[in-house]
Write a protein that holds these residues in place. Sequence first.
Motif, mmCIF file in Angstrom:
data_model
loop_
_atom_site.group_PDB
_atom_site.id
_atom_site.type_symbol
_atom_site.label_atom_id
_atom_site.label_comp_id
_atom_site.label_asym_id
_atom_site.label_seq_id
_atom_site.Cartn_x
_atom_site.Cartn_y
_atom_site.Cartn_z
ATOM 1 N N ASN A 44 -15.085 3.405 15.030
ATOM 2 C CA ASN A 44 -15.278 2.570 14.163
ATOM 3 C C ASN A 44 -13.581 1.835 14.017
ATOM 4 O OD1 ASN A 44 -15.315 1.476 11.782
ATOM 5 N ND2 ASN A 44 -15.957 2.974 10.782
ATOM 6 N N PRO A 45 -14.375 0.963 14.566
ATOM 7 C CA PRO A 45 -13.660 -0.376 14.896
ATOM 8 C C PRO A 45 -12.745 -1.043 13.594
ATOM 9 C CG PRO A 45 -15.500 -1.348 16.220
ATOM 10 C CD PRO A 45 -15.622 0.025 15.589
ATOM 11 N N GLU A 46 -13.511 -0.781 12.568
ATOM 12 C CA GLU A 46 -12.540 -1.688 11.903
ATOM 13 C C GLU A 46 -11.616 -0.064 10.797
ATOM 14 O OE1 GLU A 46 -16.041 -2.312 8.564
ATOM 15 O OE2 GLU A 46 -16.093 -3.755 9.534
ATOM 16 N N VAL A 47 -11.963 1.424 10.509
ATOM 17 C CA VAL A 47 -11.264 2.151 10.035
ATOM 18 C C VAL A 47 -10.034 2.449 11.639
ATOM 19 C CG1 VAL A 47 -11.114 4.513 10.176
ATOM 20 C CG2 VAL A 47 -13.203 3.130 9.362
ATOM 21 N N ALA A 48 -10.084 1.898 13.000
ATOM 22 C CA ALA A 48 -9.495 1.817 13.770
ATOM 23 C C ALA A 48 -8.293 0.956 13.082
ATOM 24 C CB ALA A 48 -9.585 1.823 14.968
ATOM 25 N N VAL A 49 -8.914 -0.194 13.032
ATOM 26 C CA VAL A 49 -7.679 -1.046 12.637
ATOM 27 C C VAL A 49 -7.202 -1.044 11.116
ATOM 28 C CG1 VAL A 49 -7.904 -3.977 12.422
ATOM 29 C CG2 VAL A 49 -9.203 -3.485 13.889
ATOM 30 N N ASP A 50 -7.836 -0.938 10.300
ATOM 31 C CA ASP A 50 -6.780 0.256 8.752
ATOM 32 C C ASP A 50 -6.018 1.091 9.348
ATOM 33 O OD1 ASP A 50 -8.606 -1.941 7.790
ATOM 34 O OD2 ASP A 50 -9.878 -0.951 7.337
ATOM 35 N N ARG A 100 0.824 -0.022 3.515
ATOM 36 C CA ARG A 100 0.668 -1.430 3.678
ATOM 37 C C ARG A 100 1.705 -2.356 2.260
ATOM 38 N NH1 ARG A 100 -4.917 -0.456 6.175
ATOM 39 N NH2 ARG A 100 -4.836 -0.365 3.326
ATOM 40 N N ARG A 101 1.522 -1.342 1.320
ATOM 41 C CA ARG A 101 2.083 -2.720 0.055
ATOM 42 C C ARG A 101 3.467 -2.861 0.155
ATOM 43 N NH1 ARG A 101 -1.937 0.639 -4.369
ATOM 44 N NH2 ARG A 101 -3.478 0.141 -4.135
ATOM 45 N N ARG A 102 3.770 -2.010 1.095
ATOM 46 C CA ARG A 102 5.208 -2.045 1.082
ATOM 47 C C ARG A 102 6.105 -3.085 1.954
ATOM 48 N NH1 ARG A 102 6.362 3.614 3.177
ATOM 49 N NH2 ARG A 102 4.570 4.265 2.857
ATOM 50 N N LEU A 103 4.812 -4.080 2.677
ATOM 51 C CA LEU A 103 4.943 -5.018 3.260
ATOM 52 C C LEU A 103 4.896 -6.854 2.856
ATOM 53 C CD1 LEU A 103 3.578 -3.908 6.695
ATOM 54 C CD2 LEU A 103 5.763 -4.089 6.518
ATOM 55 N N ALA A 104 5.834 -6.745 2.732
ATOM 56 C CA ALA A 104 5.923 -7.904 1.785
ATOM 57 C C ALA A 104 5.225 -8.982 2.206
ATOM 58 C CB ALA A 104 7.201 -8.776 1.718
ATOM 59 N N TYR A 105 5.214 -9.092 3.667
ATOM 60 C CA TYR A 105 4.130 -10.555 4.708
ATOM 61 C C TYR A 105 2.538 -9.922 4.803
ATOM 62 C CZ TYR A 105 4.371 -7.723 8.142
ATOM 63 O OH TYR A 105 4.284 -6.439 9.363
ATOM 64 N N TRP A 106 1.946 -8.790 4.083
ATOM 65 C CA TRP A 106 0.080 -8.441 4.217
ATOM 66 C C TRP A 106 0.064 -8.431 2.839
ATOM 67 C CZ3 TRP A 106 -1.324 -4.624 8.242
ATOM 68 C CH2 TRP A 106 -2.877 -5.036 7.860
ATOM 69 N N GLU A 107 -1.104 -9.830 3.499
ATOM 70 C CA GLU A 107 -1.813 -10.775 2.168
ATOM 71 C C GLU A 107 -3.058 -10.094 2.075
ATOM 72 O OE1 GLU A 107 -1.117 -13.814 1.257
ATOM 73 O OE2 GLU A 107 1.051 -13.836 1.684
ATOM 74 N N PRO A 108 -4.038 -9.244 0.755
ATOM 75 C CA PRO A 108 -5.186 -9.303 0.848
ATOM 76 C C PRO A 108 -6.060 -9.990 1.090
ATOM 77 C CG PRO A 108 -3.474 -9.413 -1.116
ATOM 78 C CD PRO A 108 -2.368 -9.799 -0.495
ATOM 79 N N SER A 164 -10.231 2.286 1.232
ATOM 80 C CA SER A 164 -9.893 2.071 0.554
ATOM 81 C C SER A 164 -10.215 0.146 -0.380
ATOM 82 C CB SER A 164 -8.098 1.201 0.628
ATOM 83 O OG SER A 164 -8.266 0.453 2.057
ATOM 84 N N GLU A 165 -9.557 0.223 -1.581
ATOM 85 C CA GLU A 165 -10.466 -1.656 -1.870
ATOM 86 C C GLU A 165 -10.367 -2.396 -1.181
ATOM 87 O OE1 GLU A 165 -9.564 -2.533 -5.665
ATOM 88 O OE2 GLU A 165 -8.915 -0.412 -6.376
ATOM 89 N N LEU A 166 -9.085 -2.617 -0.767
ATOM 90 C CA LEU A 166 -8.771 -3.707 0.376
ATOM 91 C C LEU A 166 -9.712 -3.463 2.101
ATOM 92 C CD1 LEU A 166 -6.414 -5.768 1.420
ATOM 93 C CD2 LEU A 166 -5.662 -4.403 3.346
ATOM 94 N N VAL A 167 -9.945 -2.791 2.074
ATOM 95 C CA VAL A 167 -10.913 -2.115 3.387
ATOM 96 C C VAL A 167 -12.445 -2.721 2.785
ATOM 97 C CG1 VAL A 167 -12.563 -0.733 4.664
ATOM 98 C CG2 VAL A 167 -10.218 -0.386 4.554
ATOM 99 N N VAL A 168 -12.927 -2.756 2.122
ATOM 100 C CA VAL A 168 -13.867 -3.084 1.179
ATOM 101 C C VAL A 168 -13.653 -4.734 0.838
ATOM 102 C CG1 VAL A 168 -15.610 -3.166 -0.762
ATOM 103 C CG2 VAL A 168 -14.225 -1.298 -0.066
ATOM 104 N N ARG A 169 -12.881 -5.456 0.653
ATOM 105 C CA ARG A 169 -12.351 -7.196 0.648
ATOM 106 C C ARG A 169 -12.821 -7.185 1.639
ATOM 107 N NH1 ARG A 169 -10.761 -8.559 -3.688
ATOM 108 N NH2 ARG A 169 -9.416 -7.187 -5.688
ATOM 109 N N LYS A 170 -12.177 -6.507 2.700
ATOM 110 C CA LYS A 170 -12.521 -6.962 4.481
ATOM 111 C C LYS A 170 -13.934 -6.894 4.563
ATOM 112 C CE LYS A 170 -7.516 -5.742 6.071
ATOM 113 N NZ LYS A 170 -7.357 -5.337 7.477
#
Length: 187
Positions: A44-50, A100-108, A164-170
């Motif tokens: 699953n490409p989306e899951v693999a990327v996440d 991912r939340r620990r990374l300051a530059y990760w934008e939802p 995750s919610e982030l995956v749903v948003r993406k």
Amino acid sequence: MGPRANATDAELLGQTKDDAEAFAVFYERWEGPILAYLLRRTRNPEVAVDLSGEVFASALGAAHRFIGDARGSAAAWIFTIARNTLLTSIRRGKVEEQARRRLAYWEPVALVDVDLDAIAALESDGPALMAALAQLPVRQRDAIRARVLEERPYDEIAEQLQCSELVVRKTVSRGLKALRNTVEPSE
């Protein structure tokens, strides 16, 4: 990349605390192999990327503890992180966002109201909407129906889709982009 292209993984990870560019070089070096590894296992490409994002977020958090082999390679280390991330995801039934939340530059991913309005406008044109939705992958179609047409919250959709919610948003964002490219909203 310049002179860092010849640096060992151990050197790059050792410099990460003081120089973010060092980790960027490490990331570019290992992104493809890790993504391929995860894609082969998840199919699953989306899951693999996440999951790949999870792997590198964990690697960044643990870079200061890395002890390389005689050649300075991090192959075993990064693939162990990938394996553990995958196993944790399987056990929990969803991709975790914590690293991912620990990374300051990760934008939802932010949905634009224009996208939502364009899709909502399609509701009045039922056959066109159904045809466009039918062309989307099942996961995107379900996420868009739940979020846009049923106006359900992201956390509820994430629970239903076991992600995750982030995956749903993406997923919703990608689906809306595909719909926007497929169907012209009626004016």
